[in-house]
Design an enzyme around this catalytic site. Structure first.
Site, PDB file in Angstrom:
ATOM      1  N   ASN A 167       0.663  -1.327   0.197  1.00  0.00           N
ATOM      2  CA  ASN A 167      -0.204  -0.006   0.108  1.00  0.00           C
ATOM      3  C   ASN A 167       0.966   1.351   0.002  1.00  0.00           C
ATOM      4  O   ASN A 167       0.443   2.230   0.533  1.00  0.00           O
ATOM      5  CB  ASN A 167      -0.966  -0.194   1.080  1.00  0.00           C
ATOM      6  CG  ASN A 167      -2.183   0.792   1.072  1.00  0.00           C
ATOM      7  OD1 ASN A 167      -2.349   1.357  -0.114  1.00  0.00           O
ATOM      8  ND2 ASN A 167      -2.775   1.219   2.182  1.00  0.00           N
ATOM      9  N   ASP A 194     -21.753   5.260   9.127  1.00  0.00           N
ATOM     10  CA  ASP A 194     -21.053   6.638   9.669  1.00  0.00           C
ATOM     11  C   ASP A 194     -21.616   6.893  11.081  1.00  0.00           C
ATOM     12  O   ASP A 194     -22.774   7.045  11.262  1.00  0.00           O
ATOM     13  CB  ASP A 194     -21.245   7.820   8.674  1.00  0.00           C
ATOM     14  CG  ASP A 194     -20.121   7.934   7.896  1.00  0.00           C
ATOM     15  OD1 ASP A 194     -18.906   7.304   7.699  1.00  0.00           O
ATOM     16  OD2 ASP A 194     -20.375   8.461   6.734  1.00  0.00           O
ATOM     17  N   SER A 199      -7.240   3.009  16.551  1.00  0.00           N
ATOM     18  CA  SER A 199      -8.132   3.869  15.914  1.00  0.00           C
ATOM     19  C   SER A 199      -9.638   4.268  16.758  1.00  0.00           C
ATOM     20  O   SER A 199      -9.938   3.468  17.640  1.00  0.00           O
ATOM     21  CB  SER A 199      -8.738   3.275  14.614  1.00  0.00           C
ATOM     22  OG  SER A 199      -9.949   4.050  14.185  1.00  0.00           O
ATOM     23  N   TYR A 222     -12.619  -4.529   9.940  1.00  0.00           N
ATOM     24  CA  TYR A 222     -11.461  -3.478  10.338  1.00  0.00           C
ATOM     25  C   TYR A 222     -11.441  -3.204  11.629  1.00  0.00           C
ATOM     26  O   TYR A 222     -10.497  -3.184  12.546  1.00  0.00           O
ATOM     27  CB  TYR A 222     -11.600  -2.398   9.225  1.00  0.00           C
ATOM     28  CG  TYR A 222     -10.625  -1.225   9.852  1.00  0.00           C
ATOM     29  CD1 TYR A 222      -9.208  -1.198   9.626  1.00  0.00           C
ATOM     30  CD2 TYR A 222     -11.141  -0.135  10.471  1.00  0.00           C
ATOM     31  CE1 TYR A 222      -8.503  -0.263  10.353  1.00  0.00           C
ATOM     32  CE2 TYR A 222     -10.254   0.976  10.914  1.00  0.00           C
ATOM     33  CZ  TYR A 222      -9.106   0.850  10.965  1.00  0.00           C
ATOM     34  OH  TYR A 222      -7.919   1.919  11.410  1.00  0.00           O
ATOM     35  N   LYS A 226      -9.172  -3.882  15.255  1.00  0.00           N
ATOM     36  CA  LYS A 226      -8.521  -3.034  16.163  1.00  0.00           C
ATOM     37  C   LYS A 226      -8.676  -3.254  17.357  1.00  0.00           C
ATOM     38  O   LYS A 226      -7.900  -3.229  18.508  1.00  0.00           O
ATOM     39  CB  LYS A 226      -8.783  -1.566  15.682  1.00  0.00           C
ATOM     40  CG  LYS A 226      -8.052  -0.979  14.467  1.00  0.00           C
ATOM     41  CD  LYS A 226      -6.581  -1.188  14.566  1.00  0.00           C
ATOM     42  CE  LYS A 226      -6.060  -1.030  13.089  1.00  0.00           C
ATOM     43  NZ  LYS A 226      -4.685  -1.061  13.043  1.00  0.00           N
ATOM     44  N   THR A 234     -12.169   4.360  16.129  1.00  0.00           N
ATOM     45  CA  THR A 234     -13.228   3.477  15.688  1.00  0.00           C
ATOM     46  C   THR A 234     -13.764   2.464  16.675  1.00  0.00           C
ATOM     47  O   THR A 234     -14.827   2.091  16.683  1.00  0.00           O
ATOM     48  CB  THR A 234     -13.125   2.656  14.164  1.00  0.00           C
ATOM     49  OG1 THR A 234     -14.115   1.863  13.615  1.00  0.00           O
ATOM     50  CG2 THR A 234     -12.064   1.487  14.493  1.00  0.00           C
ATOM     51  N   LYS A 252      -6.295  -1.101   6.220  1.00  0.00           N
ATOM     52  CA  LYS A 252      -7.070   0.140   6.964  1.00  0.00           C
ATOM     53  C   LYS A 252      -8.482   0.561   6.409  1.00  0.00           C
ATOM     54  O   LYS A 252      -9.010   1.720   6.812  1.00  0.00           O
ATOM     55  CB  LYS A 252      -6.017   1.004   7.283  1.00  0.00           C
ATOM     56  CG  LYS A 252      -5.748   1.866   5.871  1.00  0.00           C
ATOM     57  CD  LYS A 252      -5.030   3.034   6.108  1.00  0.00           C
ATOM     58  CE  LYS A 252      -4.626   3.581   4.646  1.00  0.00           C
ATOM     59  NZ  LYS A 252      -3.755   4.840   4.778  1.00  0.00           N
ATOM     60  N   ARG A 269     -16.131  15.306  12.914  1.00  0.00           N
ATOM     61  CA  ARG A 269     -14.883  14.420  13.047  1.00  0.00           C
ATOM     62  C   ARG A 269     -13.495  15.361  13.670  1.00  0.00           C
ATOM     63  O   ARG A 269     -13.715  16.568  13.567  1.00  0.00           O
ATOM     64  CB  ARG A 269     -14.354  13.924  11.886  1.00  0.00           C
ATOM     65  CG  ARG A 269     -15.225  12.971  11.220  1.00  0.00           C
ATOM     66  CD  ARG A 269     -15.308  11.489  11.843  1.00  0.00           C
ATOM     67  NE  ARG A 269     -15.926  10.608  11.323  1.00  0.00           N
ATOM     68  CZ  ARG A 269     -17.455  10.445  11.509  1.00  0.00           C
ATOM     69  NH1 ARG A 269     -17.854  11.299  12.300  1.00  0.00           N
ATOM     70  NH2 ARG A 269     -18.208   9.458  10.652  1.00  0.00           N
ATOM     71  N   ASN A 315      -8.695  11.444  12.962  1.00  0.00           N
ATOM     72  CA  ASN A 315      -8.604  11.258  11.529  1.00  0.00           C
ATOM     73  C   ASN A 315      -7.419  11.968  10.960  1.00  0.00           C
ATOM     74  O   ASN A 315      -7.331  13.417  10.812  1.00  0.00           O
ATOM     75  CB  ASN A 315      -9.859  12.142  10.738  1.00  0.00           C
ATOM     76  CG  ASN A 315     -11.177  11.299  11.097  1.00  0.00           C
ATOM     77  OD1 ASN A 315     -11.572  11.086  12.216  1.00  0.00           O
ATOM     78  ND2 ASN A 315     -11.938  10.895  10.001  1.00  0.00           N
TER      79      ASN A 315
HETATM   80  N1  UDP Z   1     -17.223  11.807   3.890  1.00  0.00           N
HETATM   81  C1  UDP Z   1     -18.071  12.422   2.905  1.00  0.00           C
HETATM   82  N2  UDP Z   1     -17.766  12.195   1.674  1.00  0.00           N
HETATM   83  C2  UDP Z   1     -16.663  11.583   1.110  1.00  0.00           C
HETATM   84  C3  UDP Z   1     -16.044  10.687   1.887  1.00  0.00           C
HETATM   85  C4  UDP Z   1     -16.109  10.865   3.524  1.00  0.00           C
HETATM   86  O1  UDP Z   1     -18.929  13.288   3.011  1.00  0.00           O
HETATM   87  O2  UDP Z   1     -16.560  11.233  -0.109  1.00  0.00           O
HETATM   88  C5  UDP Z   1     -17.366  12.128   5.129  1.00  0.00           C
HETATM   89  C6  UDP Z   1     -17.864  10.971   5.895  1.00  0.00           C
HETATM   90  O3  UDP Z   1     -19.184  10.629   5.652  1.00  0.00           O
HETATM   91  C7  UDP Z   1     -17.445  11.259   7.336  1.00  0.00           C
HETATM   92  C8  UDP Z   1     -16.138  12.323   7.199  1.00  0.00           C
HETATM   93  O4  UDP Z   1     -16.366  12.751   5.722  1.00  0.00           O
HETATM   94  O5  UDP Z   1     -18.243  12.257   8.085  1.00  0.00           O
HETATM   95  C9  UDP Z   1     -14.916  11.353   7.348  1.00  0.00           C
HETATM   96  O6  UDP Z   1     -15.034  10.371   6.633  1.00  0.00           O
HETATM   97  P1  UDP Z   1     -13.587   9.461   6.440  1.00  0.00           P
HETATM   98  O7  UDP Z   1     -14.008   8.116   5.547  1.00  0.00           O
HETATM   99  O8  UDP Z   1     -12.424  10.181   6.020  1.00  0.00           O
HETATM  100  O9  UDP Z   1     -13.211   8.967   7.816  1.00  0.00           O
HETATM  101  P2  UDP Z   1     -14.016   8.077   9.144  1.00  0.00           P
HETATM  102  O10 UDP Z   1     -15.480   8.111   8.520  1.00  0.00           O
HETATM  103  O11 UDP Z   1     -13.609   7.050   9.428  1.00  0.00           O
HETATM  104  O12 UDP Z   1     -14.145   9.049  10.237  1.00  0.00           O
END
Ligand code: UDP
Length: 341
Positions: free
Chosen positions: A39, A302, A129, A154, A158, A131, A89, A236, A184
């Site tokens: 990766n 989400d 994470s 995933y 973790k 998460t 990841k 976030r 993030n």
């Molecule tokens: N997000 C979005 N459009 C995208 C990708 C992500 O609106 O194309 C939003 C997603 O819904 C979240 C935030 O951006 O609220 C961060 O998403 P990411 O996947 O980067 O991280 P994670 O969900 O793991 O916090």
């Protein structure tokens, strides 16, 4: 010449790994990378050398391969610690390929722990994470906030890896670890020489934004604007990858200086929540461009809002973030402009 302290870094060619290797070199350490480049790209190592004027030693190994890992680690019995980044990841991919995720993420950790025990390496810095908090009861989470049942393989890897590490420190007198729960990560090295290299269509917000700005993606979709947040979009905690990298150096020093023999969980975030729309607006302002985006439906899985209480990192590691959100958004864009996708 004094021999600098050796640190093993699995996944040291990856996004967070490469920035950490730079910071380790800048702090006077001798990082030894174990990476199979699944990766990443081997030219990242040349870029690290360009930034630091030091070419780190790099062994091309898959961390699931016990024999290969043992062969490498046996050469570094004096290593003061191991930072374990190497893992799969992507949340979405993990749902498609659960067996790969469990096998790689858990298998690699087990191999690493065995190698550490065999060659007397006492300290582990592990990439976890936020998460693990799932849909938290409060937007701001401390390390004491409950760990919730995972909604993806995933996330489950973790949670499971954290447990394995805690049991390992209970079982062995000479083993201490930090379980670093990242929020993030965004941004890139200020030089623009290293940064994130997403494969295929990005899942994460930041690379999707920069690729849209560059014209590789036609349009960014904001996943939902009907959440119970001030502007309706998810919140976030976006942390500059350089701040995250520095926290790894401090975590290692904490383990060494306190001769730590337990597993210590530490949140790594800015302590500040930012919405998707705020990110888009700030990105447009700081980089003086317009982003093509639309509001779309929610993305399954989400969480509404989450950001870190980062007091423990401050107290134990003496670490706080130095970079602003605007700097991170500027550095992400500078990196994107400089790469051939
Ligand atoms: N997000 C979005 N459009 C995208 C990708 C992500 O609106 O194309 C939003 C997603 O819904 C979240 C935030 O951006 O609220 C961060 O998403 P990411 O996947 O980067 O991280 P994670 O969900 O793991 O916090």
């Amino acid at each position: 010449m004094m021999h600098s302290k050796t640190v093993l870094v699995t996944g040291g060619a990856g996004y967070i790994g490469s920035h950490t290797v730079v910071e380790l070199i800048n702090a006077g350490y001798n990082p030894i990378i174990l990476d199979d480049f699944r990766n990443s790209k081997s030219w990242i190592i040349d870029r690290i050398a360009q930034i630091t004027k030091v070419t780190p030693t790099c062994h091309q190994v898959d961390c699931q391969d016990e024999g290969a890992v043992m062969e490498v680690v046996k050469n570094y019995p004096n290593a003061i610690g191991l930072i374990h980044f190497a893992a799969d990841k992507a949340v979405g991919e993990s749902i498609q390929k659960p067996v790969q995720y469990y096998q790689n993420n858990i298998g690699s950790l087990c191999v690493i722990l065995k190698a550490m025990k065999s060659f007397g390496i006492k300290h582990l810095v592990f990439s976890s994470s936020c998460t693990v908090y799932g849909e938290a009861d409060t937007a701001v989470v401390t390390e004491e906030s409950p760990v919730k049942a995972a909604t993806s393989p995933y996330g489950d890897t973790k949670i499971t890896c954290e447990k394995i590490i805690r049991y390992n420190s209970n079982a062995h007198d000479n083993f201490g670890a930090t379980l670093l729960r990242y929020f993030n990560p965004i941004g890139a090295h200020p030089s623009g020489l290293i940064g994130e290299l997403p494969q295929g269509v990005p899942n994460n917000l930041m690379p999707y934004i920069t690729q849209t700005a560059k014209g590789i993606r036609e349009k960014l979709t904001v996943f939902g604007s009907d959440y119970n947040t001030p502007d309706g979009t998810n919140i976030r905690d976006y942390i500059h990858v350089m701040d995250l990298a520095k926290a790894h150096v401090k975590a290692l020093q904490f383990l060494n200086n306190t001769a730590c023999k337990e597993s210590v969980t530490i949140n790594l975030g800015t302590g500040k929540g930012t919405s998707v729309l705020e990110i888009i607006n700030a990105f447009e302002n700081v980089n003086q461009l317009k982003l093509n985006y639309e509001i779309g439906p929610r993305r399954v899985g989400d969480v509404e809002q989450i950001y870190a209480n980062s007091e423990r990192a401050k107290k134990l590691l003496g670490w706080t973030c130095e970079y602003s959100l605007n700097e991170a958004l500027k550095h992400s864009w500078e990196w994107e402009k400089g790469i051939d996708n």
